[in-house]
Structures are given as structure tokens and as C-alpha cells.
Design a protein around this motif. Structure first.
Motif, mmCIF file in Angstrom:
data_model
loop_
_atom_site.group_PDB
_atom_site.id
_atom_site.type_symbol
_atom_site.label_atom_id
_atom_site.label_comp_id
_atom_site.label_asym_id
_atom_site.label_seq_id
_atom_site.Cartn_x
_atom_site.Cartn_y
_atom_site.Cartn_z
ATOM 1 N N ASN A 270 0.641 -1.193 0.010
ATOM 2 C CA ASN A 270 0.160 -0.093 -0.080
ATOM 3 C C ASN A 270 0.832 1.196 -0.021
ATOM 4 N N LYS A 296 -0.727 0.382 -9.212
ATOM 5 C CA LYS A 296 -2.187 0.157 -8.517
ATOM 6 C C LYS A 296 -2.652 -0.902 -8.923
ATOM 7 N N ASN A 303 -3.546 -7.763 -3.241
ATOM 8 C CA ASN A 303 -4.555 -7.698 -2.039
ATOM 9 C C ASN A 303 -5.744 -8.409 -2.237
#
Length: 417
Positions: A270, A296, A303
Motif C-alpha cells: 500500500n 495500482k 490484495n
């Protein structure tokens, strides 16, 4: 005086071999300049030279030295380079080196008066290899001469292939810190990172255990089990990734104290998105919008539930393997840090765009009830803990600087507390 400073003559002397070179030179200098026993000093010379410099001439030289330099007071320091020894000598009016050259049989060969030459003491700096798993760490051990404070700090690097100084651009933050510790009586060990010395040992199965954790733990174990360091406080200092992984290192190393320099408290993946977005705003040419969108996309995939140990590295951030990212995903530094029961020092720079005040505050919140945790924020310091001004950017790393002295003073205070 010039003639005296460049005076050179070959000399031999008959000595007991029980004397070492340092003692031989010391005895000669004191005999000549303190005792002023010219005949005895002259006896140190080889007969082939003694005839060229008779006793009366040696006496005249000694008297001239006394007139120009004042009385001999003391020998302050002795250093050597091979067969050449430098006796840093204090006279009434000045300080000079008396340079003596020795043959292999420990007999003197040369005699000069020269300006003082500065040496790094051999007991202060030692190249030390430490076995870690199936490799050897190549490192530098700095030990102060007195070493009565009995503290030793082990350095753990940030991400990437770093040398022992953690050289980044024009800067060497680990070297700066280690030398400051040395001057304040604190020993340290810093080593070349494994992926710097042995990049061939890394493969798709390698994780931060191989990159960072194991070597820090093994270095700590080496000093904890070395009788020469019995009674020492072993302290581990981690920077960036080294601080991020410190809770896991602490679980295995069981050191006396831990130092966290700019460690991320948020998940690494992140943090990468935030870094890319920031770098795009300051230099879109170097970090275009496409690069931001790509990172991104990779982080979103990482994730997600779709990520697994067979996911290709090409779909993951930084091109790291699935094994590497699985370890990172499963790791929770904020939970682990709460298990540390010894003093901790957290330091954060306000001009750090890689790890920010958000992370600093998360560590602080997690340890709000821990009275042994110290938190220090330095508004003007970068990720390398070097002072600067203006909008932070990668250009900061290309500007040569030194690790901030206020931070170093706070560090010393924590280490010695």
C-alpha cells in the motif's frame, strides 16, 4: 630547520630480540632527546653509518633540535605502516612525528623529523566476516579504544541491494552513524547486504527472511555468543525495511534494545502506491501516469483473493516473486511490535516521502501504553535523516550531506540510557 627535517641516515643497532620495534624506537628517542646520552644513542648506529655521523655531529644536531623545537616532553602516539614507525612526539614548542624505518631483523634503517601523519587506529576498525546460514557476511566492526561502555549496535538496511554503509547517491548514512557512535565510545557492526554480495543466491523462493531477517539475527547471535563481548548490550538498528521487519528480528534475536529509523507501519504494497503517486506529482516525465496505474493494478491483484503462491512475478509489484509477497502479506508488524518488552526508539523525518508521519503515528498509537518506547520526530530530515529544505524528492539523495547531529545525540542518549 629544513636541513634537520629532511635529515636521513641509515642506522643499525644491536638489540635483544625480546624488544619489539615499538620499544626499540621509543628507547632510542628517549635516550637521544630526554636522557641526552649522545654516546649511548650513537651506539644504536651501524658502524658503516656511525663513521659518517660521529658523536660530536649527533650532539650538534640534538642541540639544534632543542633550540628550534624546545625540550622533548613526551611521545603521544605510535603508529606504523609496515616497517616505518611514526612516533608522534611533543616538544616544548611544537609536535612532530619522529619517523623510524626498520629492517626485517628489527634494526633501525631510517630517521626523519616530519609533520604529523594521522592514522586510523587498527583496534578501531576491523574487517569481520560472520557466517550466516550458508554465506558469509562481509562487514566492518568498529570498536572504541577504551570500549568501557559495553554497547554494540548492529545495522540492518533498507530495501534493495545495499553495501555496509547503506550508500545512496552521494550519501553513506550507516557510515555516518557508525563513526559517530565510535567517537562516543560505542561499538558497531555493519555488513554488506546479502543481495549485494551474493545476488545469485536469490530466486523465486526467496523472501525477506533471506534478504533481511536471517542475517540480522545471525549477526546478533555471533556477538551474544562471543566471549569477547560478554556483558555487552547488543542493540539492533534498522532503517526503512530494516525497521519494518524489526519486530520479527526482535522475536528471534532477543537483543537489549531496538532502534526503528523510518520504518513503515503500513503494509508495504500500500505504501508503494502512495510513493508512486507522489513521485508522479513532482516529476511526471520520470514516473508517468501509466506507471502509477500499473502499480495500482498490481497492488489490487496482490490484495485480492486471486493472489496465490503460483501468481507470476510479472503481475506483482516490483517484479518480486509470489513467495516474497506472501510473506509480506502475512506479516503484521503492528501486532508483533507489541510483543517486544525491551526499550525501543522510533525516529522519523518530516521530509521523508517514502515513509511518512502516518507510519510514525501508527507505531506511536500501537505502543501508547509502552513506557519503554521513545518517539522522536525531526521535521527537516529526509528518509536518510539528513537535513534539507523545499519539496522532498529523489534529488535529495544526490546532494551530499551528513546524518543530522541532533538525531545522533538523541540516539546516543537512548543507547546509553
Amino acid at each position: 630547520m629544513k636541513k634537520l627535517l629532511t635529515l636521513f641516515f641509515t642506522v643499525y643497532a644491536m638489540f635483544s630480540f625480546s624488544q619489539d620495534r615499538k620499544e626499540i624506537g621509543d628507547t632510542f628517542i628517549r635516550t637521544l632527546l630526554a636522557d641526552k646520552n649522545i654516546e649511548k644513542a650513537h651506539a644504536y648506529f651501524d658502524p658503516s653509518v656511525a663513521g659518517q655521523i660521529p658523536v660530536e655531529q649527533l650532539k650538534s644536531i640534538t642541540e639544534q633540535l632543542q633550540t628550534q623545537l624546545g625540550e622533548f616532553k613526551n611521545i603521544l602516539e605510535v603508529n606504523n605502516q609496515g616497517n616505518i614507525y611514526y612516533y608522534y612526539t611533543e616538544f616544548e614548542k611544537t609536535k612532530l612525528d619522529i619517523q623510524l624505518t626498520f629492517a626485517e631483523n628489527n634494526k633501525m634503517l631510517g630517521f626523519f623529523l616530519v609533520p604529523h601523519k594521522t592514522f586510523e587506529k587498527p583496534d578501531e576498525k576491523t574487517t569481520l566476516k560472520i557466517k550466516s546460514d550458508d554465506i558469509e557476511l562481509n562487514g566492518t566492526l568498529l570498536v572504541p579504544p577504551s570500549n568501557d561502555k559495553k554497547r554494540l549496535v548492529i545495522f540492518v538496511h533498507g530495501s534493495g541491494a545495499h553495501d555496509r554503509d547503506e550508500t545512496i547517491g552521494e550519501n553513506k548514512p550507516f557510515k555516518d552513524i557508525a563513526e559517530y557512535l565510535l567517537h562516543n565510545g560505542i561499538a558497531s557492526y555493519r555488513y554488506d547486504k546479502r543481495n549485494y554480495s551474493y545476488p545469485e543466491t536469490f530466486n523465486e523462493k526467496s523472501t525477506v527472511e533471506e534478504e533481511t531477517i536471517n542475517d540480522a539475527v545471525n549477526a546478533a547471535s555471533y556477538f551474544k555468543n562471543n566471549p569477547d563481548y560478554k556483558g555487552y548490550e547488543i542493540i539492533i538498528l534498522g532503517h526503512s525495511q530494516g525497521a519494518y521487519m524489526m519486530p520479527e528480528i526482535a522475536k528471534r534475536a532477543q537483543a537489549s534494545k531496538y532502534i526503528f529509523m523510518a520504518g513503515n507501519a503500513r503494509p508495504l504494497q500500500n505504501l508503494l502506491v502512495e510513493q508512486y503517486e507522489y513521485l508522479h506529482t513532482i516529476d511526471p516525465a520520470k514516473v508517468p501516469a501509466e506507471a502509477v496505474q500499473e502499480i495500482k493494478k498490481q497492488v489490487t491483484f496482490l490484495n485480492s483473493s486471486e493472489f496465490n503462491v503460483n501468481s507470476p512475478a510479472s503481475e506483482l509489484p516490483l517484479g518480486q516473486s509470489a513467495a516474497y509477497w506472501k510473506y509480506v502479506k502475512d506479516y503484521n508488524q503492528l501486532n508483533e511490535v507489541k510483543k517486544i518488552k525491551v526499550p525501543m526508539f522510533f525516529a522519523q523525518g518530516g521530509r521523508d516521502y517514502q515513509v511518512t508521519e502516518k507510519d510514525f503515528n501508527l507505531w506511536k498509537q500501537a505502543l501508547k501504553n509502552n513506557k519503554a518506547a521513545v518517539f522522536m520526530f525531526y521535521p527537516s530530515l529526509s528518509h536518510l535523516f539528513i537535513a534539507g529544505s523545499g519539496k522532498p524528492s529523489p534529488k535529495d539523495y544526490d546532494t551530499k550531506g551528513k546524518v543530522d547531529e541532533q538525531f545522533l545525540r538523541d540516539l546516543i542518549q537512548f543507547i546509553l540510557k
